[in-house]
Design a protein around this motif. Structure first.
Motif, PDB file in Angstrom:
ATOM      1  N   ALA A  38      -6.809   1.887  26.276  1.00  0.00           N
ATOM      2  CA  ALA A  38      -5.782   2.734  26.744  1.00  0.00           C
ATOM      3  C   ALA A  38      -4.343   1.939  26.917  1.00  0.00           C
ATOM      4  O   ALA A  38      -3.470   2.325  26.623  1.00  0.00           O
ATOM      5  CB  ALA A  38      -6.354   3.625  27.780  1.00  0.00           C
ATOM      6  N   ARG A  39      -4.619   0.743  27.727  1.00  0.00           N
ATOM      7  CA  ARG A  39      -3.502   0.114  28.032  1.00  0.00           C
ATOM      8  C   ARG A  39      -2.766  -0.496  26.777  1.00  0.00           C
ATOM      9  O   ARG A  39      -1.422  -0.539  26.848  1.00  0.00           O
ATOM     10  CB  ARG A  39      -4.109  -1.086  29.083  1.00  0.00           C
ATOM     11  CG  ARG A  39      -4.153  -0.625  30.448  1.00  0.00           C
ATOM     12  CD  ARG A  39      -4.255  -2.164  31.462  1.00  0.00           C
ATOM     13  NE  ARG A  39      -5.364  -2.717  31.118  1.00  0.00           N
ATOM     14  CZ  ARG A  39      -6.514  -2.563  31.438  1.00  0.00           C
ATOM     15  NH1 ARG A  39      -6.924  -1.649  32.173  1.00  0.00           N
ATOM     16  NH2 ARG A  39      -7.639  -3.502  31.164  1.00  0.00           N
ATOM     17  N   THR A  40      -3.670  -1.160  25.894  1.00  0.00           N
ATOM     18  CA  THR A  40      -3.233  -1.572  24.740  1.00  0.00           C
ATOM     19  C   THR A  40      -2.252  -0.497  23.869  1.00  0.00           C
ATOM     20  O   THR A  40      -1.124  -0.855  23.502  1.00  0.00           O
ATOM     21  CB  THR A  40      -3.996  -2.204  24.061  1.00  0.00           C
ATOM     22  OG1 THR A  40      -4.777  -3.444  24.873  1.00  0.00           O
ATOM     23  CG2 THR A  40      -3.643  -3.008  22.729  1.00  0.00           C
ATOM     24  N   ASN A  41      -2.674   0.653  23.653  1.00  0.00           N
ATOM     25  CA  ASN A  41      -2.042   1.669  23.079  1.00  0.00           C
ATOM     26  C   ASN A  41      -0.651   1.986  23.795  1.00  0.00           C
ATOM     27  O   ASN A  41       0.112   2.494  23.000  1.00  0.00           O
ATOM     28  CB  ASN A  41      -3.154   2.981  22.834  1.00  0.00           C
ATOM     29  CG  ASN A  41      -4.303   2.698  21.983  1.00  0.00           C
ATOM     30  OD1 ASN A  41      -4.107   2.120  21.116  1.00  0.00           O
ATOM     31  ND2 ASN A  41      -5.326   3.589  22.196  1.00  0.00           N
ATOM     32  N   ILE A  92      -3.400  -7.284  24.703  1.00  0.00           N
ATOM     33  CA  ILE A  92      -4.024  -7.800  23.763  1.00  0.00           C
ATOM     34  C   ILE A  92      -5.063  -8.921  24.199  1.00  0.00           C
ATOM     35  O   ILE A  92      -6.129  -9.029  23.836  1.00  0.00           O
ATOM     36  CB  ILE A  92      -3.187  -8.157  22.569  1.00  0.00           C
ATOM     37  CG1 ILE A  92      -2.632  -7.020  21.752  1.00  0.00           C
ATOM     38  CG2 ILE A  92      -3.980  -8.983  21.545  1.00  0.00           C
ATOM     39  CD1 ILE A  92      -1.891  -7.113  20.671  1.00  0.00           C
ATOM     40  N   ARG A  93      -4.511  -9.696  25.158  1.00  0.00           N
ATOM     41  CA  ARG A  93      -5.526 -10.621  25.821  1.00  0.00           C
ATOM     42  C   ARG A  93      -6.459 -10.126  26.241  1.00  0.00           C
ATOM     43  O   ARG A  93      -7.736 -10.745  26.276  1.00  0.00           O
ATOM     44  CB  ARG A  93      -4.518 -11.697  26.654  1.00  0.00           C
ATOM     45  CG  ARG A  93      -3.776 -12.900  25.969  1.00  0.00           C
ATOM     46  CD  ARG A  93      -3.470 -13.745  26.995  1.00  0.00           C
ATOM     47  NE  ARG A  93      -1.940 -14.416  26.434  1.00  0.00           N
ATOM     48  CZ  ARG A  93      -0.750 -13.985  26.610  1.00  0.00           C
ATOM     49  NH1 ARG A  93      -0.534 -12.825  27.554  1.00  0.00           N
ATOM     50  NH2 ARG A  93       0.260 -14.788  26.147  1.00  0.00           N
ATOM     51  N   THR A 100     -15.131  -9.474  22.510  1.00  0.00           N
ATOM     52  CA  THR A 100     -15.041 -10.914  22.341  1.00  0.00           C
ATOM     53  C   THR A 100     -14.819 -11.183  20.748  1.00  0.00           C
ATOM     54  O   THR A 100     -14.555 -12.302  20.396  1.00  0.00           O
ATOM     55  CB  THR A 100     -16.395 -11.510  22.870  1.00  0.00           C
ATOM     56  OG1 THR A 100     -17.471 -10.811  22.140  1.00  0.00           O
ATOM     57  CG2 THR A 100     -16.388 -11.599  24.327  1.00  0.00           C
ATOM     58  N   GLY A 101     -15.332 -10.464  19.936  1.00  0.00           N
ATOM     59  CA  GLY A 101     -15.144 -10.590  18.496  1.00  0.00           C
ATOM     60  C   GLY A 101     -13.579 -10.753  18.180  1.00  0.00           C
ATOM     61  O   GLY A 101     -13.158 -11.368  16.755  1.00  0.00           O
ATOM     62  N   LEU A 102     -12.632 -10.304  18.913  1.00  0.00           N
ATOM     63  CA  LEU A 102     -11.282 -10.522  18.843  1.00  0.00           C
ATOM     64  C   LEU A 102     -10.504 -11.952  19.404  1.00  0.00           C
ATOM     65  O   LEU A 102      -9.564 -12.278  18.922  1.00  0.00           O
ATOM     66  CB  LEU A 102     -10.513  -9.437  19.444  1.00  0.00           C
ATOM     67  CG  LEU A 102     -10.493  -7.959  18.754  1.00  0.00           C
ATOM     68  CD1 LEU A 102      -9.504  -7.227  19.823  1.00  0.00           C
ATOM     69  CD2 LEU A 102      -9.758  -8.210  17.722  1.00  0.00           C
ATOM     70  N   VAL A 159      -4.185  -7.376  14.435  1.00  0.00           N
ATOM     71  CA  VAL A 159      -5.102  -7.184  15.743  1.00  0.00           C
ATOM     72  C   VAL A 159      -5.842  -5.817  15.586  1.00  0.00           C
ATOM     73  O   VAL A 159      -7.010  -5.762  15.807  1.00  0.00           O
ATOM     74  CB  VAL A 159      -4.259  -7.395  17.080  1.00  0.00           C
ATOM     75  CG1 VAL A 159      -5.278  -6.997  18.133  1.00  0.00           C
ATOM     76  CG2 VAL A 159      -3.905  -8.925  17.087  1.00  0.00           C
ATOM     77  N   SER A 160      -4.913  -4.903  15.329  1.00  0.00           N
ATOM     78  CA  SER A 160      -5.525  -3.326  15.359  1.00  0.00           C
ATOM     79  C   SER A 160      -6.578  -3.400  14.216  1.00  0.00           C
ATOM     80  O   SER A 160      -7.641  -2.896  14.270  1.00  0.00           O
ATOM     81  CB  SER A 160      -4.207  -2.537  14.872  1.00  0.00           C
ATOM     82  OG  SER A 160      -3.485  -2.231  16.155  1.00  0.00           O
TER      83      SER A 160
END
Length: 168
Positions: A38-41, A92-93, A100-102, A159-160
């Protein structure tokens, strides 16, 4: 009220609604993953809005004569864009911490390319930092700003896509 003004108000309303929804969701006992998404969006929408402000400020230059040219709105919008980039980078961090896959991609590729984009924006700001930059400085700055936004948008898109792969 012009169509452009209406679009601007509608975009602001959408951004405010997204912030409200994100705040509401964060108070409803969501998991860390859901809160992070939600924060990232919200941060993505904020960057998009800042990008529109940059584009509008650059477009406004074309209607100005060299004697009346005011570069301050471009500088202000670019600074805002960079601030929003930093906020999204932090989101994103955090997303990479819970998905963790990111993590590897974010640490090795995304942040490096996001920094490269930020350098282009900063170089552009340096070019137009004076009161009356010449036409060549303005053209070069606009090119760098465009590259900054393009590179950053590509990285956020990547990233998305990676998020979509690891979240399933």
């Amino acid at each position: 009220m012009s169509t452009h003004a209406l679009q601007s108000h509608a975009q602001k309303l959408v951004a405010v609604m997204m912030i409200f929804v994100a705040a509401l969701l964060s108070s409803c006992g969501l998991s860390d993953k859901e809160k992070s998404v939600a924060r990232t969006n919200v941060a993505i929408e904020d960057v998009a809005e800042a990008g529109r402000q940059v584009a509008n400020s650059i477009a406004a230059l074309s209607g100005q004569t060299p004697d009346e040219r005011d570069i301050r709105p471009v500088r202000d919008a670019t600074r805002l864009y960079m601030e929003r980039m930093e906020t999204l980078n932090a989101s994103i961090r955090q997303l990479a911490e819970v998905f963790t896959g990111l993590a590897d991609y974010v640490e090795t590729t995304f942040l490096e390319n996001a920094e490269r984009a930020a350098v282009d924006c900063q170089d552009a700001l340096n070019l137009i930092s004076g009161d009356s930059p010449d036409d060549e400085q303005i053209r070069s700055a606009i090119t760098r700003i465009g590259r900054c936004i393009d590179v950053y948008a590509d990285e956020v898109t990547r990233v998305s896509a990676r998020y979509a792969e690891v979240s399933n």
